[in-house]
Design a protein around this motif. Sequence first.
Motif, PDB file in Angstrom:
ATOM      1  N   TRP A  89       0.843  -1.191   0.000  1.00 36.23           N
ATOM      2  CA  TRP A  89       0.000   0.000   0.000  1.00 36.23           C
ATOM      3  C   TRP A  89       0.880   1.244   0.000  1.00 36.23           C
ATOM      4  O   TRP A  89       1.992   1.242   0.531  1.00 36.23           O
ATOM      5  CB  TRP A  89      -0.935  -0.016   1.212  1.00 36.23           C
ATOM      6  N   LYS A  90       0.379   2.329  -0.591  1.00 34.79           N
ATOM      7  CA  LYS A  90       1.181   3.540  -0.784  1.00 34.79           C
ATOM      8  C   LYS A  90       1.706   4.131   0.515  1.00 34.79           C
ATOM      9  O   LYS A  90       2.796   4.702   0.562  1.00 34.79           O
ATOM     10  CB  LYS A  90       0.347   4.599  -1.516  1.00 34.79           C
ATOM     11  N   ALA A  96       7.375   4.008   6.691  1.00 31.85           N
ATOM     12  CA  ALA A  96       8.657   3.383   7.023  1.00 31.85           C
ATOM     13  C   ALA A  96       9.777   4.421   7.037  1.00 31.85           C
ATOM     14  O   ALA A  96      10.645   4.404   7.916  1.00 31.85           O
ATOM     15  CB  ALA A  96       8.971   2.271   6.025  1.00 31.85           C
ATOM     16  N   GLU A  97       9.756   5.334   6.079  1.00 33.78           N
ATOM     17  CA  GLU A  97      10.783   6.374   6.035  1.00 33.78           C
ATOM     18  C   GLU A  97      10.661   7.306   7.226  1.00 33.78           C
ATOM     19  O   GLU A  97      11.662   7.687   7.836  1.00 33.78           O
ATOM     20  CB  GLU A  97      10.681   7.159   4.726  1.00 33.78           C
ATOM     21  N   GLY A 320       5.396  14.087   3.196  1.00 33.59           N
ATOM     22  CA  GLY A 320       4.834  12.820   2.739  1.00 33.59           C
ATOM     23  C   GLY A 320       3.571  12.390   3.445  1.00 33.59           C
ATOM     24  O   GLY A 320       2.725  11.703   2.850  1.00 33.59           O
ATOM     25  N   LEU A 321       3.400  12.785   4.720  1.00 29.76           N
ATOM     26  CA  LEU A 321       2.276  12.293   5.520  1.00 29.76           C
ATOM     27  C   LEU A 321       1.416  13.401   6.126  1.00 29.76           C
ATOM     28  O   LEU A 321       0.473  13.111   6.855  1.00 29.76           O
ATOM     29  CB  LEU A 321       2.802  11.405   6.654  1.00 29.76           C
ATOM     30  N   LYS A 322       1.714  14.645   5.839  1.00 26.17           N
ATOM     31  CA  LYS A 322       0.997  15.749   6.464  1.00 26.17           C
ATOM     32  C   LYS A 322      -0.467  15.793   6.029  1.00 26.17           C
ATOM     33  O   LYS A 322      -0.858  15.140   5.044  1.00 26.17           O
ATOM     34  CB  LYS A 322       1.680  17.072   6.139  1.00 26.17           C
ATOM     35  N   GLY A 326      -3.812  12.825   2.340  1.00 21.03           N
ATOM     36  CA  GLY A 326      -4.712  11.680   2.382  1.00 21.03           C
ATOM     37  C   GLY A 326      -4.313  10.667   3.431  1.00 21.03           C
ATOM     38  O   GLY A 326      -4.930   9.596   3.523  1.00 21.03           O
ATOM     39  N   TYR A 327      -3.303  10.997   4.261  1.00 17.05           N
ATOM     40  CA  TYR A 327      -2.834  10.096   5.309  1.00 17.05           C
ATOM     41  C   TYR A 327      -2.915  10.775   6.672  1.00 17.05           C
ATOM     42  O   TYR A 327      -2.806  12.002   6.774  1.00 17.05           O
ATOM     43  CB  TYR A 327      -1.396   9.646   5.038  1.00 17.05           C
ATOM     44  N   LEU A 328      -3.059   9.967   7.714  1.00 19.84           N
ATOM     45  CA  LEU A 328      -3.128  10.460   9.089  1.00 19.84           C
ATOM     46  C   LEU A 328      -2.253   9.594   9.969  1.00 19.84           C
ATOM     47  O   LEU A 328      -2.154   8.384   9.761  1.00 19.84           O
ATOM     48  CB  LEU A 328      -4.575  10.401   9.608  1.00 19.84           C
ATOM     49  N   VAL A 329      -1.626  10.223  10.965  1.00 19.16           N
ATOM     50  CA  VAL A 329      -0.827   9.486  11.940  1.00 19.16           C
ATOM     51  C   VAL A 329      -1.192   9.976  13.334  1.00 19.16           C
ATOM     52  O   VAL A 329      -1.198  11.183  13.596  1.00 19.16           O
ATOM     53  CB  VAL A 329       0.687   9.659  11.709  1.00 19.16           C
TER      54      VAL A 329
END
Length: 336
Positions: A89-90, A96-97, A320-322, A326-329
């Motif tokens: 998955w994208k 991982a980075e 990359g994740l902000k 489309g991504y959440l952490v």
Amino acid sequence: MSSSIPSLLSIGEEVTDAEEVPPLCSRPKRGLESFLLFAQDIPTTNLGFLDSRAAAVEVSIRGNEYTIHQSPTLLSSSRAGGTTGAVLWKITPLFAEWISSPNNPLWTSSFLTQESIITELGCGISALIPLTLSPSIQHYIATDQEYVRRYFRTNLDENISANNANTATSTKKGKGASKAKKASKSSTSASTPSSNITFTTLDWETDQPAFLKGCIEGNEGTVHRGNDEEDKGFDLILSCDCIYNDALVTPLVRTCADICRLRPAYNPNSEPEPDGDDRKPTVCIVAQQQRAPEVFETWLRETLREFRVWRVSDEILGDGLKVGTGYLVHMLLLRE
């Protein structure tokens, strides 16, 4: 109690109420956190596969190249229990980075060290996250369903071998080979042999997390502290893109909470005692792709019953994740 936890609390804004609604909001059934996040422009993608039709995909993480073998046939099969772990998955290479970066607060706060033990829930076939983290920790236990095992082991073994070969070749070139070899030791840490990675199955509905450490070769299921008390817990739990339908939410949250209960909960008002429990509380990091807001709200509501929750800030996540990618952490700490 670990003094590194307070420094982690600045990782982002704490989320306190899944049901809170913005004033004058025209969508009264949407919680504030979900409203704010899903009101953003989110890139239009497929379900989140990198390339669901390819037998293998290439990715680069922190200067290391990885070839990930996957199974499009298995993904499209009608296997009972799901098949989403059969392809990459994208979000996984991005996560991982980020998680392996020396600038990540988990490392700069010294919460994670060479002595740390990490477990991942729903790891999938890629082995990318353990490959990037294992050189810097004591042990990594990746968990998923049994069908994942063969591809996980293939990706683990082949990428370790390939990166070792590349490292050996590059460090032999030039007059400064010995200096280059020393300099490359840290920059190519992801290519060192990873005998400290274990894959095991874990059923979120039926298995007991207290026995997870028993799968470590040569370990009876526990790590002993100085006073010979058994420690069955983990420093960090990772979950990357495991939240995509309502049926998975309750078992996942319950499993995270059960693992965290193997260690003491974080209490900001407690003072460590000389002969007291000095184990770190378990931190849980959950990364996910934004799909259905209703599923996200269900996860957040269930999670807030068991955990304090922080959404990791854009400044710490990077491009990359902000928010807006489309991504959440989120970071979770078990409630007392």
